[in-house]
Design an enzyme around this catalytic site. Sequence first.
Site, PDB file in Angstrom:
ATOM      1  N   ASN A   1      76.855  62.777  31.458  1.00 22.81           N
ATOM      2  CA  ASN A   1      77.272  62.263  32.774  1.00 22.81           C
ATOM      3  C   ASN A   1      78.457  63.030  33.365  1.00 22.81           C
ATOM      4  O   ASN A   1      78.708  62.944  34.567  1.00 22.81           O
ATOM      5  CB  ASN A   1      77.609  60.769  32.717  1.00 22.81           C
ATOM      6  CG  ASN A   1      76.403  59.878  32.516  1.00 22.81           C
ATOM      7  OD1 ASN A   1      76.494  58.793  31.948  1.00 22.81           O
ATOM      8  ND2 ASN A   1      75.241  60.333  32.974  1.00 22.81           N
TER       9      ASN A   1
ATOM     10  N   ARG B   1      72.371  53.659  40.628  1.00 23.71           N
ATOM     11  CA  ARG B   1      72.367  54.407  41.897  1.00 23.71           C
ATOM     12  C   ARG B   1      71.171  54.022  42.751  1.00 23.71           C
ATOM     13  O   ARG B   1      71.281  53.913  43.977  1.00 23.71           O
ATOM     14  CB  ARG B   1      72.369  55.917  41.616  1.00 23.71           C
ATOM     15  CG  ARG B   1      73.664  56.367  40.956  1.00 23.71           C
ATOM     16  CD  ARG B   1      73.719  57.850  40.749  1.00 23.71           C
ATOM     17  NE  ARG B   1      72.664  58.315  39.849  1.00 23.71           N
ATOM     18  CZ  ARG B   1      72.564  59.556  39.398  1.00 23.71           C
ATOM     19  NH1 ARG B   1      73.456  60.456  39.767  1.00 23.71           N
ATOM     20  NH2 ARG B   1      71.594  59.893  38.591  1.00 23.71           N
TER      21      ARG B   1
ATOM     22  N   ASP C   1      70.425  51.305  33.095  1.00 22.66           N
ATOM     23  CA  ASP C   1      69.980  52.344  34.020  1.00 22.66           C
ATOM     24  C   ASP C   1      69.571  51.748  35.376  1.00 22.66           C
ATOM     25  O   ASP C   1      69.053  50.636  35.441  1.00 22.66           O
ATOM     26  CB  ASP C   1      68.792  53.090  33.396  1.00 22.66           C
ATOM     27  CG  ASP C   1      68.565  54.435  34.055  1.00 22.66           C
ATOM     28  OD1 ASP C   1      69.489  54.925  34.744  1.00 22.66           O
ATOM     29  OD2 ASP C   1      67.471  55.008  33.879  1.00 22.66           O
ATOM     30  N   GLY C   2      69.810  52.520  36.443  1.00 25.81           N
ATOM     31  CA  GLY C   2      69.332  52.124  37.776  1.00 25.81           C
ATOM     32  C   GLY C   2      70.436  51.763  38.756  1.00 25.81           C
ATOM     33  O   GLY C   2      70.148  51.271  39.849  1.00 25.81           O
TER      34      GLY C   2
HETATM   35  C1  FPP Z   1      73.070  54.556  34.812  1.00 22.66           C
HETATM   36  O1  FPP Z   1      72.548  54.369  36.117  1.00 22.66           O
HETATM   37  C2  FPP Z   1      74.425  54.045  34.682  1.00 22.66           C
HETATM   38  C3  FPP Z   1      75.547  54.768  34.376  1.00 22.66           C
HETATM   39  C4  FPP Z   1      75.534  56.220  34.176  1.00 22.66           C
HETATM   40  C5  FPP Z   1      76.851  54.124  34.264  1.00 22.66           C
HETATM   41  C6  FPP Z   1      76.830  52.785  33.584  1.00 22.66           C
HETATM   42  C7  FPP Z   1      78.077  52.093  33.844  1.00 22.66           C
HETATM   43  C8  FPP Z   1      78.186  50.791  34.156  1.00 22.66           C
HETATM   44  C9  FPP Z   1      77.066  49.827  34.165  1.00 22.66           C
HETATM   45  C10 FPP Z   1      79.532  50.282  34.454  1.00 22.66           C
HETATM   46  C11 FPP Z   1      80.065  49.601  33.242  1.00 22.66           C
HETATM   47  C12 FPP Z   1      81.132  49.905  32.516  1.00 22.66           C
HETATM   48  C13 FPP Z   1      82.375  50.313  32.321  1.00 22.66           C
HETATM   49  C14 FPP Z   1      83.187  49.760  31.256  1.00 22.66           C
HETATM   50  C15 FPP Z   1      82.957  51.349  33.131  1.00 22.66           C
HETATM   51  P1  FPP Z   1      72.343  55.689  36.985  1.00 22.66           P
HETATM   52  O2  FPP Z   1      73.677  56.108  37.518  1.00 22.66           O
HETATM   53  O3  FPP Z   1      71.631  56.700  36.118  1.00 22.66           O
HETATM   54  O4  FPP Z   1      71.428  55.195  38.160  1.00 22.66           O
HETATM   55  P2  FPP Z   1      69.993  55.796  38.563  1.00 22.66           P
HETATM   56  O5  FPP Z   1      69.157  55.776  37.302  1.00 22.66           O
HETATM   57  O6  FPP Z   1      69.473  54.843  39.590  1.00 22.66           O
HETATM   58  O7  FPP Z   1      70.218  57.178  39.090  1.00 22.66           O
HETATM   59 MG    MG Z   2      69.616  56.907  35.549  1.00 18.72          MG
END
Ligand code: FPP
Ligand code: MG
Length: 261
Positions: free
Chosen positions: A84, A39, A36-37
Amino acid sequence: MTSGWLPHSLLGYVQDFALKVLAAGPIPRHVAFVMDGNRRYARKHNKQIQQGHSAGFVALRRVLEVCLKLNIRCVSAYAFSIENFKRSPDEVDALMKLAEDKLLELCQHGNLLDEYGVRLNVIGRTEMFPEPVQAAIRKAEAMTRQNKRSILNLCMPYTSRDEITTSVETCVRKAVETDCIVTEKDINDNLLTNLGGSPPLDILIRTSGVKRLSDYLLWQCCEDTQIQYTDTYWPDFGLFDFIPIILDYQRKMWAKSAPSS
Ligand code: FPP
Ligand code: MG
């Protein structure tokens, strides 16, 4: 946590030494990550959201290598929740493109999964993905099918309640056919993670300071799992965040096995 204070030439030695010391103690069989994190990392560095997810993939590769060097048998990573799909079409498209491009790269001959003998299991409702992503998943899984040393579970598109519901459906269908009752063991054995041969979950780590499970491995972390939260955003997560978590695991394992006076 970054290690920018160390000269690059020294960093490799320090890391290898730290891994050798850690490997002398008890090592978890299965570690899972809620990555997580991405963005918030992107916003902090004035980057686009897609760049945050790309940096998240680089971190996944880096952390996976650390786990493999430590001989952790199984790593699970929450790469895409069914929820998502509700994000903006641009962000979902970017994540699909990342999955399509990077999955095959990860499995190529000479790349990480090949080098360490890792079998890739993509766990979840893959039929919800666009066809090119499904094709990449099929190909990537086939490329690693013979690998026996370790397991990488990429959970996408996944939620734990969906996994449990699917398992219960399978069990009920079998029970009706065979006139048997459904047991807890049946439900456990039919979870997608367990069908893929994953050992019990020892540690679940969530990054970015958020303290929720977000529908991830809910059944699996009910037994003896140590749940760890860290403030580091996933793209920054590295060995120096991981070391205290492994040391804490080792301390608890030693305390468990110590004779009581
Ligand atoms: C959560 O951070 C992350 C995700 C929803 C996507 C995770 C994906 C990867 C790490 C890429 C890896 C993999 C493959 C195979 C495609 P967030 O988007 O919720 O960020 P935030 O919590 O800061 O809003
Ligand atoms: Mg998140």
